[in-house]
Motif scaffolding. Structure first.
Motif, PDB file in Angstrom:
ATOM      1  N   ARG A 368       0.984  -1.331   0.003  1.00  0.00           N
ATOM      2  CA  ARG A 368      -0.035   0.137  -0.010  1.00  0.00           C
ATOM      3  C   ARG A 368       1.000   1.291  -0.140  1.00  0.00           C
ATOM      4  N   ASP A 369       2.186   1.233   0.522  1.00  0.00           N
ATOM      5  CA  ASP A 369       2.959   2.524   0.461  1.00  0.00           C
ATOM      6  C   ASP A 369       3.470   2.886  -1.105  1.00  0.00           C
ATOM      7  N   ALA A 370       3.850   1.544  -1.620  1.00  0.00           N
ATOM      8  CA  ALA A 370       4.123   1.858  -2.897  1.00  0.00           C
ATOM      9  C   ALA A 370       3.313   2.039  -3.988  1.00  0.00           C
ATOM     10  N   MET A 371       1.889   1.717  -3.477  1.00  0.00           N
ATOM     11  CA  MET A 371       0.801   2.144  -4.237  1.00  0.00           C
ATOM     12  C   MET A 371       0.682   3.565  -4.457  1.00  0.00           C
ATOM     13  N   ALA A 372       0.886   4.124  -3.072  1.00  0.00           N
ATOM     14  CA  ALA A 372       0.599   5.520  -2.947  1.00  0.00           C
ATOM     15  C   ALA A 372       1.606   6.224  -3.911  1.00  0.00           C
ATOM     16  N   ALA A 373       2.639   5.913  -3.756  1.00  0.00           N
ATOM     17  CA  ALA A 373       3.756   6.556  -4.698  1.00  0.00           C
ATOM     18  C   ALA A 373       3.539   6.184  -6.187  1.00  0.00           C
ATOM     19  N   PHE A 374       2.853   5.203  -6.656  1.00  0.00           N
ATOM     20  CA  PHE A 374       2.469   5.040  -7.968  1.00  0.00           C
ATOM     21  C   PHE A 374       1.446   6.072  -8.482  1.00  0.00           C
ATOM     22  N   LEU A 375       0.370   6.051  -7.405  1.00  0.00           N
ATOM     23  CA  LEU A 375      -0.715   6.799  -8.209  1.00  0.00           C
ATOM     24  C   LEU A 375      -0.304   8.424  -8.090  1.00  0.00           C
ATOM     25  N   TYR A 376       0.486   8.671  -7.028  1.00  0.00           N
ATOM     26  CA  TYR A 376       1.060  10.169  -6.891  1.00  0.00           C
ATOM     27  C   TYR A 376       1.483  10.655  -8.373  1.00  0.00           C
ATOM     28  N   ARG A 377       2.651   9.593  -8.651  1.00  0.00           N
ATOM     29  CA  ARG A 377       3.478   9.909  -9.747  1.00  0.00           C
ATOM     30  C   ARG A 377       2.538   9.951 -11.024  1.00  0.00           C
ATOM     31  N   LEU A 378       1.598   8.829 -11.215  1.00  0.00           N
ATOM     32  CA  LEU A 378       0.523   8.798 -12.278  1.00  0.00           C
ATOM     33  C   LEU A 378      -0.199   9.955 -12.320  1.00  0.00           C
ATOM     34  N   ALA A 379      -0.633  10.669 -11.278  1.00  0.00           N
ATOM     35  CA  ALA A 379      -1.343  12.041 -11.336  1.00  0.00           C
ATOM     36  C   ALA A 379      -0.490  12.993 -11.679  1.00  0.00           C
ATOM     37  N   GLY A 380       0.828  12.770 -12.009  1.00  0.00           N
ATOM     38  CA  GLY A 380       1.709  13.894 -12.516  1.00  0.00           C
ATOM     39  C   GLY A 380       2.543  14.695 -11.018  1.00  0.00           C
ATOM     40  N   GLN A 381       2.553  13.852 -10.177  1.00  0.00           N
ATOM     41  CA  GLN A 381       3.234  14.618  -8.858  1.00  0.00           C
ATOM     42  C   GLN A 381       2.802  16.072  -8.614  1.00  0.00           C
ATOM     43  N   PRO A 382       1.305  16.043  -8.273  1.00  0.00           N
ATOM     44  CA  PRO A 382       0.833  17.501  -8.283  1.00  0.00           C
ATOM     45  C   PRO A 382       1.483  18.086  -6.903  1.00  0.00           C
ATOM     46  N   GLU A 383       1.376  19.448  -6.643  1.00  0.00           N
ATOM     47  CA  GLU A 383       2.186  20.290  -5.688  1.00  0.00           C
ATOM     48  C   GLU A 383       1.353  20.006  -4.424  1.00  0.00           C
ATOM     49  N   PHE A 384       1.937  19.498  -3.581  1.00  0.00           N
ATOM     50  CA  PHE A 384       1.190  19.104  -2.299  1.00  0.00           C
ATOM     51  C   PHE A 384       2.348  19.208  -1.132  1.00  0.00           C
ATOM     52  N   THR A 385       1.869  19.804  -0.051  1.00  0.00           N
ATOM     53  CA  THR A 385       2.704  20.026   1.132  1.00  0.00           C
ATOM     54  C   THR A 385       2.142  18.996   2.272  1.00  0.00           C
ATOM     55  N   PRO A 386       3.003  18.027   2.514  1.00  0.00           N
ATOM     56  CA  PRO A 386       2.365  17.075   3.356  1.00  0.00           C
ATOM     57  C   PRO A 386       2.283  17.605   4.720  1.00  0.00           C
ATOM     58  N   PRO A 387       1.161  17.131   5.595  1.00  0.00           N
ATOM     59  CA  PRO A 387       0.852  17.714   7.067  1.00  0.00           C
ATOM     60  C   PRO A 387       2.023  17.141   8.027  1.00  0.00           C
ATOM     61  N   ALA A 388       1.998  18.322   9.016  1.00  0.00           N
ATOM     62  CA  ALA A 388       2.969  18.095  10.034  1.00  0.00           C
ATOM     63  C   ALA A 388       2.773  16.966  10.786  1.00  0.00           C
ATOM     64  N   THR A 389       1.294  16.741  10.997  1.00  0.00           N
ATOM     65  CA  THR A 389       0.823  15.504  12.009  1.00  0.00           C
ATOM     66  C   THR A 389       0.240  14.352  10.865  1.00  0.00           C
ATOM     67  N   SER A 390       0.386  13.158  11.124  1.00  0.00           N
ATOM     68  CA  SER A 390      -0.369  12.331  10.055  1.00  0.00           C
ATOM     69  C   SER A 390      -1.478  12.017  10.519  1.00  0.00           C
ATOM     70  N   PRO A 391      -2.387  11.921   9.327  1.00  0.00           N
ATOM     71  CA  PRO A 391      -3.768  11.420   9.473  1.00  0.00           C
ATOM     72  C   PRO A 391      -3.855  10.072  10.038  1.00  0.00           C
ATOM     73  N   PHE A 392      -2.907   9.478   9.841  1.00  0.00           N
ATOM     74  CA  PHE A 392      -2.897   7.629  10.175  1.00  0.00           C
ATOM     75  C   PHE A 392      -1.990   7.675  11.372  1.00  0.00           C
ATOM     76  N   ALA A 393      -2.367   6.544  12.191  1.00  0.00           N
ATOM     77  CA  ALA A 393      -1.721   6.253  13.404  1.00  0.00           C
ATOM     78  C   ALA A 393      -0.517   5.576  13.188  1.00  0.00           C
ATOM     79  N   ASP A 394      -0.522   4.725  12.219  1.00  0.00           N
ATOM     80  CA  ASP A 394       0.518   3.938  11.805  1.00  0.00           C
ATOM     81  C   ASP A 394       1.448   4.343  10.440  1.00  0.00           C
ATOM     82  N   VAL A 395       1.410   5.604  10.524  1.00  0.00           N
ATOM     83  CA  VAL A 395       2.239   6.212   9.365  1.00  0.00           C
ATOM     84  C   VAL A 395       2.841   7.596  10.209  1.00  0.00           C
TER      85      VAL A 395
END
Length: 450
Positions: A368-395
């Motif tokens: 699932r982690d690699a899948m996220a990378a695949f889809l982000y790149r497939l979308a053209g790597q849109p501009e995005f600033t990741p949050p300072a706090t993760s929305p997921f307890a295991d990430v």
């Protein structure tokens, strides 16, 4: 941005423009309120939800036709509470699907059936194909009828087309409402037939699915009805040929795969994948076609899925190189073209094995982690600033592909699992099953055009 991404977005712009034109032809319908058997209406603009209920006679509200969709991810969302009229959204929800139709008040089964049958009988007089019944849409429609009954406000649901249960799934959307001082479902339809604007919606061949919501005004003999009309690319759970099929616990409508019966999690998205040629499944010895929804996706098949999705968006065909980008993917390997396309467009670089050798490991399952990378790149790597706090307890912020995983959550492609107590997990090292991949593919395709 890669060429295929530009083409994909260009295609969606064209689709959005077409839908906008269809919606604009109906804007005049929003300018008047029609009262049948009551006082005459004035041709003044109507604010959704602002009309005042009058339980003295029959009434119909000005038909509402949705504006062109902007596209949205397809997380299930939480349904509005009955009678609240609220549309909820935001925040991740479970990756799973919830059963459809469980909250529908069976006291009104006869009225629901009568409304559904009368609409199709009317359409038959026009030579139109019958609409199908959707239990999820009917829950949404009933929530609104309940709200009108308890609040005393007679007017349209301003968010019927943006409700999380349907948002991002439809190509055409409309709503009609009515009330009458008896319990006749077919009488509601007679009122709509008598109103030109409502008649036009029921006569429109673009609508293929409806949901029927019925409520009774407490301590009065008065019936309120809401019908939502849609044309779905991917219908929400609970599609039936007729209302009676649902109310009598009949079988839901199924798709092309023998192992994806109606009611299967992500059945709509899986069937969409098939309809677009992104997945053809397996031909079995007994002559059936199967999808194998709970089988993990291998990296070679993932390449094929992404290439076909890009082609659906307008990406030109691709001629693979004579020499492979990867040492473990020789010419003649299944999905050789698609795997090399991933490398050429920077979607996957594989593993650096040293000495100038790179491998793709095509038969390894996709995590699932690699899948996220695949889809982000497939979308053209849109501009995005990741949050300072993760929305997921295991990430955590130091997790590999943290940016890509949180981007997936931010655009609604993956919502993770609700673990309770406000905790959500992503499970980054779990393999991606084919059913979930269908959902991710559709959600990516349905992202808003920016």
């Amino acid at each position: 941005m890669h060429q295929f991404t530009t083409s994909l977005r260009s295609l969606r712009n064209t689709r959005t423009a077409r839908k906008a034109a269809a919606a604009l032809t109906c804007t005049a319908l929003l300018s008047a309120t029609f009262f049948v058997g009551g006082t005459a209406a004035t041709a003044a603009p109507v604010a959704p939800g602002a009309e005042t209920s009058n339980a003295q006679g029959e009434q119909v509200g000005a038909p509402a036709v949705a504006p062109a969709p902007t596209g949205k991810a397809l997380d299930a969302g939480q349904a509005p509470a009955a009678g609240s009229g609220a549309v909820t959204g935001g925040g991740p929800v479970t990756e799973g699907a919830t059963p459809a139709g469980g909250t529908i008040d069976r006291t009104n089964s006869q009225q629901i059936t009568d409304v559904f049958n009368a609409i199709n009988a009317f359409r038959a007089t026009k030579g139109l194909k019958a609409v199908t019944f959707n239990a999820t849409v009917s829950e949404m429609a009933e929530d609104w009828s309940d709200y009108m009954a308890t609040s005393g406000n007679f007017g349209h649901n301003p968010g019927f087309y943006s409700d999380p249960r349907v948002e991002g799934r439809w190509t055409y959307a409309a709503e009609i409402i009515a009330g009458r001082p008896d319990y006749s479902g077919s009488g509601l339809v007679d009122q709509w037939i008598a109103s030109p604007g409502h008649n036009a919606i029921m006569s429109d061949p673009n609508y293929t699915t409806i949901g029927v919501g019925i409520a009774r005004v407490q301590d009065e003999v008065y019936l309120l009805g809401t019908v939502n009309f849609f044309n779905f690319e991917v219908a929400p759970a609970g599609s039936y040929t007729t209302a009676a099929d649902f109310l009598n616990s009949g079988s839901e409508m199924s798709g092309p795969f023998a192992d994806v019966p109606a009611g299967t999690q992500f059945a709509g998205e899986i069937n969409w994948l098939a309809s677009k040629g992104i997945s053809t499944g397996w031909k079995e010895a007994n002559g059936t076609t199967t999808y194998r929804p709970v089988t993990p996706v291998n990296r070679d098949a993932m390449a094929a899925f992404m290439f076909r999705l890009a082609r659906l968006g307008g990406q030109p065909d691709y001629t693979p190189p004579y020499y492979s980008w990867f040492d473990d993917v020789a010419p003649g390997t299944q999905f050789y073209k698609e795997i090399n396309w991933l490398a050429e467009y920077g979607i996957s670089g594989g593993w650096d094995e040293g000495n100038g050798q790179y491998t793709y490991r095509p038969l390894t399952t996709v995590k699932r982690d690699a899948m996220a990378a695949f889809l982000y790149r497939l979308a053209g790597q849109p501009e995005f600033t990741p949050p300072a706090t993760s929305p997921f307890a295991d990430v955590t912020t130091s997790t590999q592909f943290y940016k890509e995983i949180t981007w997936l959550a931010s655009v609604g492609i993956s919502s993770g699992w609700d673990e309770g107590n406000g905790r959500f997990t992503y499970r980054p090292l779990n393999s991606v099953n084919r059913d979930a991949m269908a959902a991710f593919m559709y959600r990516l395709y349905s992202m808003p055009v920016s």
